[in-house]
Every structure is written in C-alpha cells, then in structure tokens.
Design a protein around this motif. Structure first.
Motif, short mmCIF file in Angstrom:
data_model
loop_
_atom_site.label_atom_id
_atom_site.label_comp_id
_atom_site.label_asym_id
_atom_site.label_seq_id
_atom_site.Cartn_x
_atom_site.Cartn_y
_atom_site.Cartn_z
N SER A 121 0.78 -1.29 -0.03
CA SER A 121 -0.04 0.00 0.20
C SER A 121 0.77 1.33 0.03
O SER A 121 1.87 1.29 0.67
CB SER A 121 -0.81 0.03 1.16
N PRO A 122 0.62 2.05 -0.76
CA PRO A 122 1.31 3.34 -1.05
C PRO A 122 1.19 4.59 0.42
O PRO A 122 1.63 5.53 0.29
CB PRO A 122 0.78 4.27 -2.06
N LYS A 123 0.15 3.84 1.30
CA LYS A 123 -0.18 5.06 2.07
C LYS A 123 0.96 4.81 3.17
O LYS A 123 1.08 5.90 3.83
CB LYS A 123 -1.58 4.51 3.00
N LEU A 124 1.66 3.90 3.54
CA LEU A 124 2.23 3.52 4.70
C LEU A 124 3.67 2.79 4.02
O LEU A 124 3.83 2.19 3.53
CB LEU A 124 1.82 2.73 5.77
N GLY A 125 4.86 3.70 4.18
CA GLY A 125 6.02 3.03 3.74
C GLY A 125 7.08 3.13 4.96
O GLY A 125 7.18 3.89 5.65
N ASP B 36 19.65 7.47 -2.89
CA ASP B 36 18.85 7.73 -4.16
C ASP B 36 17.47 6.66 -3.78
O ASP B 36 16.23 7.26 -4.17
CB ASP B 36 19.27 7.44 -5.43
N LEU B 37 17.73 5.65 -3.61
CA LEU B 37 16.66 4.69 -3.24
C LEU B 37 15.87 5.21 -2.19
O LEU B 37 14.54 4.89 -2.36
CB LEU B 37 17.50 3.48 -2.84
N VAL B 38 16.34 5.76 -1.17
CA VAL B 38 15.39 6.33 -0.21
C VAL B 38 14.71 7.47 -0.51
O VAL B 38 13.45 7.44 -0.37
CB VAL B 38 16.39 6.66 1.19
N ARG B 39 15.17 8.35 -1.61
CA ARG B 39 14.66 9.43 -2.04
C ARG B 39 13.34 8.90 -2.83
O ARG B 39 12.03 9.38 -2.82
CB ARG B 39 15.29 10.20 -2.84
N LYS B 40 13.82 7.83 -3.82
CA LYS B 40 12.70 7.18 -4.52
C LYS B 40 11.43 6.81 -3.68
O LYS B 40 10.25 6.63 -4.08
CB LYS B 40 13.16 6.13 -5.37
N PHE B 41 11.91 5.85 -2.73
CA PHE B 41 10.89 5.18 -2.05
C PHE B 41 9.87 6.31 -1.19
O PHE B 41 8.84 6.17 -1.31
CB PHE B 41 11.64 4.41 -1.12
N ALA B 42 10.58 7.40 -0.62
CA ALA B 42 10.08 8.16 0.07
C ALA B 42 9.07 8.66 -0.73
O ALA B 42 7.82 9.43 -0.57
CB ALA B 42 10.73 9.34 0.55
N ALA B 43 9.30 9.08 -2.12
CA ALA B 43 8.19 9.76 -2.93
C ALA B 43 7.05 8.99 -3.48
O ALA B 43 6.12 9.68 -3.77
CB ALA B 43 9.05 10.24 -4.09
N GLN B 44 7.05 7.81 -3.11
CA GLN B 44 6.13 6.96 -3.54
C GLN B 44 5.09 6.54 -2.44
O GLN B 44 4.21 5.81 -2.54
CB GLN B 44 6.67 5.47 -3.96
N VAL B 45 5.68 6.96 -1.09
CA VAL B 45 4.43 6.92 0.02
C VAL B 45 4.05 8.01 0.71
O VAL B 45 4.55 8.95 0.45
CB VAL B 45 5.35 5.87 0.91
N ASP B 46 2.68 7.91 1.27
CA ASP B 46 2.38 8.91 1.91
C ASP B 46 2.86 9.13 3.44
O ASP B 46 3.18 10.33 3.57
CB ASP B 46 0.91 8.77 2.07
N GLU B 47 2.97 8.09 4.22
CA GLU B 47 3.61 8.44 5.37
C GLU B 47 4.86 7.66 5.46
O GLU B 47 4.66 6.22 5.34
CB GLU B 47 2.59 8.00 6.53
N LEU B 48 5.87 8.10 5.63
CA LEU B 48 7.25 7.30 5.92
C LEU B 48 7.43 7.04 7.32
O LEU B 48 7.45 7.91 8.11
CB LEU B 48 8.22 8.20 5.13
N TRP B 49 8.02 5.90 7.60
CA TRP B 49 8.55 5.34 8.99
C TRP B 49 10.01 5.00 8.82
O TRP B 49 10.32 4.12 7.83
CB TRP B 49 7.72 4.52 9.67
#
Ligand code: SF4
Ligand code: SF4
Lengths: 189, 589
Positions: B241-245, B277-290
C-alpha cells in the motif's frame, strides 16, 4: 502455528524446541524459532518461541498469538500470559522448582492455574516429571513432553522418529524413543 | 543438525538445514572461502567460532585472549591474502576499536569481515550500545541480515564487497538474529585464496605521511559504496500500500513485516552507506514514511539529513528490543494489548549449585570487603542473599577500580578487593595488575580461576592448555605470571576448603603491599570438577533454622517450614556443611 515452550534453564527446552523445528521443516513448513542463551541459562527462566507456517516473518510470537503453551515448570506457565491466544491449549508439567524468593522463605510458591484460567479454559496438568522419574531419568522430561505435544500436531509419528534418529547420538536414541512413546500415551481432552 | 534435501521452486534439489544466525554465519564463511577466523567468546556471538571449529576443519579457528588481538591477527591474515573474519560481541568492538579505526586506511587484500553481535534488551551484556555507529565512525560498509538465510548469504556477500572495494566490512547481527533459528538453503563453496607475501608500505605503514595520503582514499571509497548501495540487490523495495512506507533493516524488518503486512517496505541489507537515491525514490512513493529500527535513530537521522520527513524514534522506543506488537502499536497509534501480568516471584539466573566462586565471595563478604567485580558468572554474586559484588563496568575494570579506591583511602582504612575470572584476567586484567604493582597499590586481587570461560558456555583460553579444537598447547603458569608482574604476596587456594580460605583472605588483607589470591577450582560444569556429585542432606532435627547456609545463595538449599532442605540439584561441594554450626548438614541421601 505458534508454540511457546517455557521452563527453567537446564530442563532441556532448547533440545525439545530444536526437534520440533526440525520435524516441522521436514514436513515442508517455513520455521523460525527464537530463544535466549547465555546468562539466562544459569537456572533462570527460559522461553523458546517456535513458529511454523507456509511463511514466517517474525521469530517472536506476537502477543495473543500463541496456540500451544508447553510449560516444563508450573510457575513458568504464567510468566508470559500476554502471548496466549484466547482458548490456547496450555500443557503444564507438574513440577515445581522454587525461585530464589521462595527458597529464602520470603514468598510462597503461587498456584498459577487461576491466572491461566482467565485466558483460556484449555489447561492440562500432566505428570511429565513423575513419568521421567519412573523411567529412571528425570532429565528425560523434555522428550516425554515432546511426545505429548506431537499428538496435537499434524506430522505423523514416524516423522518424529526420523528427527530423533538424525539428531541424537545412537547411545541415547532408544531411551528417547521410549520416552517419546510414553509421552504420546498421556491423554488430554 | 541433520541435512534435509528438498525440491526448490525451480525443481532442483537443494540442501536445507535449520540453522541459528550464528551457525549460518559460520556456514557463510565456509562458502565464502574464509580460511582464518579469530574471536573472543561473548554472548550472543560465541557459537560462530565454535561452529567453525566443530564443522569446518579446513578453516583455521582461534580463541584469542581479547577482541583487539582477534581483529589484529585477522588483519594480518588479510594482508597475507587470506579471507578472514574477526568475531565479537558489541562491547568487544570497543576493545578492538583502536585497530578498527585505522584498519580501513590500510589496504585489505583477503576479504576482511568484522562480525559484531549486538545485544538489544541486554540479555547478557553490560550495555545495549548500537554498533552500527562503528560502521559510520570507521567509514566501512555494513550489512545487516534479518534471517538465518540472509546471515549466510550476506556473509558471502560481505567477503565479496570487501575484496572488490579493498575495505573491511562489518556484518552486524543482534541477539534475535544470532540466536534465532530458521530454514537455510545451503550453497556451494567458493574456495580459499592462496596466501602470498607482498609489501605495500605506503598502504600498510600508518605513520602520518602515509595515513594522510590514505584518508582521501577512504572518503572516495565510501562515496563509491554509496552508489553501489543504491544498486545493491541487498537493498530492495517491496511495494504494498502506498499509504504507509517503512524503511527497516535486520530483525526489525521481520517484526514490521509481521505487524504491518500490507505496508510498503524499503528493506536495507546494506544499510551503511545509506542508499540515498533509493531512499528518495521510496519516500516519494509513499504518503507516510517510517524508519523502524532497534536502539538508536541511526538510519532515521540520515534520512532526515536528506531533507525527508519521517516518523521513527518520536514514537518508537530507544531502549530495549522491538517486537511486532510495539511496532504495530506505534505506527497505528494504539496502546499495547498485553493485558495484566500477575505478580510472580522472579527467577533470575544464579550461580550453579556447588559453584566454586560462592565460598570465596562469601569469605570476602564475611570480612566486610568492598568487592569490585568484573564480567563473568561471579557477577551474579551481586544478587541477594550473597550481595557480594559492588561494581561491574567492563572487562578488566575491577582491578583498576580497586586500585583507584584503595589508593584514595590510603593504607589500612578500607578493605578494598577486586575479583576477576581467569579468562577475564587474560583478556584485560594483566595490564591492570601491572599498573597496580608499578604504582605501589595495596588492594587485594582475587583471581577466580575455574579453568574456563564459564559464562559463555565453557570456552578454552590461554590458561587451560587446550585450543578451540581441543589440541594441547602451552599452559600458562598463572602464579608465575602474577609474580612476574611484580606482586610479592601470591597464594593459590582451594575455595572448597572454607576454613583455609577464610584464613588466607584474612592474611592477604592484613598484608601491607598488593596481594593476589588465586582461587583455583574448576567450574562445576566441567568434567574436571572437584565435587563428589552426590547430594548432601539436612538432619532436620539438628537444624536450628538459623539460615546461615541460606546466606550462600545456593539454589539447592531451600528454606521450608523453618528448616533448611537440600534438593537433588546439590553436587555435594560441602561448603554449606562447613558453615553449619550445629553440624546438621552432611552425609548422603
Ligand atoms: S558455570 Fe561454572 S563458574 Fe559459572 S556459575 Fe556455574 S559453576 Fe560457577
Ligand atoms: S553442598 Fe551445599 S552449597 Fe554445595 S551444592 Fe550442595 S547444597 Fe549447595
């Protein structure tokens, strides 16, 4: 399926949980098991989590996730109540080992069954240690309890003997198989 | 444990085995072609070297007296071209930190892996430091396995990365990785490298001019590793789910996966340097990041430094280990459902019935000594009723505490004593005793020599005359060593001889200069133990209920109905019988 084994360091819990894990792996499950070695083994309380399913993530059982609790000692059965599922099966070996506060006379050894009853009605006290002593080896209680546990699980009896044969030295196999069979005869409802 | 052959998803046959994380690391070392392993025992890392010694005879394995030695001998093996591994618990890395901080400056030839086994929750440690900081501090890459399978696979990968980038690599586990068991598919062997003598003075002689030239090399290397980390197959996005990363590593990833199976994950196996870069990419794809990690906000702070907002230690605990419930509770914002726990008498670990340390600690306590302790089974003498340990800081600290305290008080004021085990003495007690002698100290030092490293499960050391593989070797003469350090008053005593022990302690305390008692009796878990092994009994008519014997804290003595009782855990060491004034304890059952 989540099995929690509890007891006191030196009771053979680690070997019992190793064997359970081996049998479940051979029956095609993913298996994870977790326990603590080291300082906790000097007669302290011991807990071993064994989890098996098609896929297992956490090596620790989540709270409220334990299907079967097998306690090698009475008091230790009540130490980890938060792990029990509602209606979990609890098997308690009738054996009391006094912790330090009881040894020194400052506290009484508690009756733990009432605490467990608040969580589940399926509580069975079994005379594992008495059977082991009767068989002439009090240390064999782990294999007796494992025999009993095996009757609650899917793998056929022969799978357990395969594991015993591959994991134990030849010298002690026969005695363990005998203990295992005695454990299977213990009746719980 | 037995092998088991089963069919893989590709229809091939694979060997499967249930292995602990530690056994898997040993297996990984074998598969990676490691030929040299050194370690000092320390929970939860101990079984790695033991497994190697028992199962992989082609690998050279050695217990070293301490972790600094372990790291340096392994570095020597690497300079000679061999693949090698140094293994220790988290606090052991502190001991090895001196060589560790400069090792990355030097040229690594044979793959070099440092295994650091951390202990969140302090199951068997004096602190719960987060050793991931060492990877960043020393500027070397770090791998964090999250299962036994990964522990094996990452070990192989660690050796490869080490050789490709000519850098030491850290493989970091925690207790729940080291001591949990899981199914592992075994791989083949890579083969060892043949050693060859080379000279690289500019890369191996770390004097200022050379080290200055090497520093930019490390900085450049860590930059390339950052790029490598972005592409590494060890760092994977698992989109749910893109809601929670959730960004996670190690066992925390498994807990989070269990707790929040529908979330998206960025699972980091190569967690330092962070794949930015991977972190940036991942963060951009999810609403809430943990960021879900045990202990310190190690990754979280680096993520925030990228300008990415996330949750982590604002909701998750900094102390202790995590579990699925803590993570679910924190992320979902719900209180933990662990119900009421009855108030049960605790069952802490204790020294074994018949442990030879007990009577010595008791004798020191009787003399009202202040007892500076150290790391070993005897630390458990801290517990009541013995309550005989007054300090415990780190390996080897007790002797130095005692010297510092005794010096401040001056002669004859307080009875300051240190107790230290044999293995701990060889680890880091020798220099302290040398200092005490050199600086004219006056404390009494008791070396509790039980001929093993007992706390971690009986490992040999330089004083046992036996190697990790059970071969005979030189046997250190402890009494002569102590004399050679400059101690004039040295006596070896048998702690089971209660009366003589008390006399010797008195005499040593009365002596003006520094004194050393070697309290020599094998651990009761050893075959060589010096106890009959048969339980004593209490004549309940003669027992007056004075509770003197209870003061020993032996788990075999129970006080019931105003009388002492001895259980079949008793090994008949006879110490309690010697203390019993009415002579109620004796005989056999
Ligand atoms: S393992 Fe040995 S040293 Fe440790 S408490 Fe037991 S007897 Fe004592
Ligand atoms: S003789 Fe006494 S002190 Fe020694 S093991 Fe037995 S009960 Fe414990």
């Amino acid at each position: 399926m989540n099995v929690l084994m509890t007891g006191v360091g030196g009771q053979g819990i680690i070997l019992a949980s190793d064997m359970l894990s081996e049998v479940m792996m051979r029956s095609g499950c993913d298996v994870k098991k977790s326990e603590i070695h080291g300082m906790a083994q000097r007669g302290g309380s011991v807990m071993s989590h064994v989890r098996f399913a098609e896929r297992v993530d956490s090596p620790l059982i989540p709270f409220g996730g334990c299907d079967i609790l097998l306690s090698f000692e009475e008091l230790e059965a009540a130490r980890y109540l938060k792990y029990l599922k509602k209606d979990a099966t609890v098997i308690i070996n009738q054996y009391r080992l006094a912790p330090p506060a009881v040894v020194s006379g400052s506290r009484k050894y508690p009756d733990v069954v009432p605490f467990l009853r608040e969580r589940t009605p399926n509580i069975h006290l079994v005379p594992g240690t008495a059977i082991a002593e009767e068989m002439g080896n009090a240390r064999g209680v782990n294999i007796i309890l494992l025999g009993l546990l095996s009757t609650l699980l899917d793998p056929p009896e022969s799978a357990w003997y395969d594991a015993i044969n591959s994991m134990l030295k030849e010298k002690i196999r026969a005695a363990n198989i005998e203990g295992f069979k005695r454990g299977r005869q213990i009746k719980i409802q | 444990m037995a092998f088991f052959i089963s069919e893989s998803s590709q229809g091939e046959y694979v060997m499967k085995k249930i292995l602990s994380g530690n056994e898997a690391i040993a297996r990984g070392a074998f598969e990676a072609g490691v030929s040299f392993i050194s370690a000092y025992p320390g929970t939860p890392s101990t079984e790695i070297l033991q497994t190697v010694a028992n199962e992989y005879p082609a690998i050279h394995a050695e217990w070293t007296p301490n972790e600094k030695v372990a790291l340096e001998v392994a570095a020597g093996a690497s300079y000679a071209g061999a693949r090698c591994m140094a293994v220790m618990k988290h606090v052991g890395v502190n001991v090895a930190a001196d060589p560790l901080m400069t090792l990355p400056y030097t040229l690594i030839r044979g793959g070099f892996v440092l295994v650091s086994a951390d202990d969140p929750e302090l199951f068997s440690s004096q602190n719960e430091q987060d050793n991931r900081h060492y990877a960043r501090f020393a500027k070397m890459p770090m791998l964090e396995p999250s299962t036994s399978q990964e522990a094996k696979d990452f070990m192989v990968e660690a050796v490869r990365i080490s050789e490709e980038f000519e850098t030491p690599v850290m493989l970091r586990t925690t207790t729940r990785i080291s001591h949990s068991m899981g199914v592992v598919e075994l791989g083949g062997e890579n083969g060892c490298r043949t050693p060859s003598l080379e000279r690289h003075p500019a890369e191996w002689v770390m004097l200022p001019a050379n080290a200055r030239a090497r520093h930019p090399v490390i900085e450049e290397r860590i930059r390339s590793l950052k790029v490598y980390s972005d592409a590494s197959p060890l760092n994977v996005m698992e989109m749910g789910s893109p809601k929670l990363g959730i960004i996670s590593s190690g066992v925390a990833y498994q807990y989070a996966k269990e707790a929040l199976p529908h979330a998206s994950f960025l699972k980091l196996g190569l967690s330092y340097p962070l794949p930015e870069d991977l972190v940036r990419k991942f963060a951009a794809q999810v609403d809430e990041l943990w960021v879900v990690e045990e202990l310190d906000p190690f990754m979280e702070e680096q993520v925030k430094a990228l300008g990415i907002d996330c949750h982590g230690k604002d909701r998750l605990p900094l102390c202790g280990e995590l579990n699925p419930d803590i993570i679910r509770g924190a992320v979902m914002g719900i209180a933990l459902q662990d119900g009421d726990q009855p108030d049960l008498p605790p069952r802490p670990p204790s020294m074994c019935p018949g442990c030879p340390h007990r009577s010595m600690l008791w004798a020191l306590k009787r003399n009202k000594c202040f007892i500076a302790g150290d790391i070993g089974c005897y630390t458990l003498g801290f517990l009541p009723p013995l309550s005989a340990i007054d300090t415990c800081l780190c390996m080897g600290a007790g002797i130095n505490h005692a010297h510092g305290m005794a010096t401040v008080f001056g002669p004859g004021k307080e009875k300051i004593v240190a107790v230290i085990g044999d293995s701990t003495f060889y680890h880091s007690g020798i220099t302290g005793l040398l200092n005490l002698a050199y600086n004219k100290g006056a404390a009494l030092i008791v070396i509790l020599d039980n001929s093993t490293t007992a706390m971690t499960g009986s490992q040999d050391h330089p004083g046992t005359g036996v190697t990790v593989r059970g071969e005979r070797t030189v046997n250190l003469d402890l009494e002569n060593l102590v004399r050679a350090l400059g101690i004039g008053w040295v006596r070896t005593v048998d702690p089971y001889d209660v009366k003589q022990t008390r006399k010797d302690v008195k005499e040593a305390l009365a002596f003006e200069g520094p004194s050393v008692i070697i309290s020599k009796a094998p651990c009761v878990l050893l075959k060589s133990r010096n106890v009959p092994g048969r339980a004593l009994t209490v004549d309940t008519d003669a027992c007056t209920g004075c509770k003197v014997c209870i003061g020993l804290g032996c788990p075999a003595i129970e006080f019931r109905d105003e009388k002492a009782h001895i259980s079949d855990m008793c090994v008949g060491c006879g110490v309690c019988a010697d203390l019993c004034a009415p002579g109620a304890i004796g005989g056999e059952k």
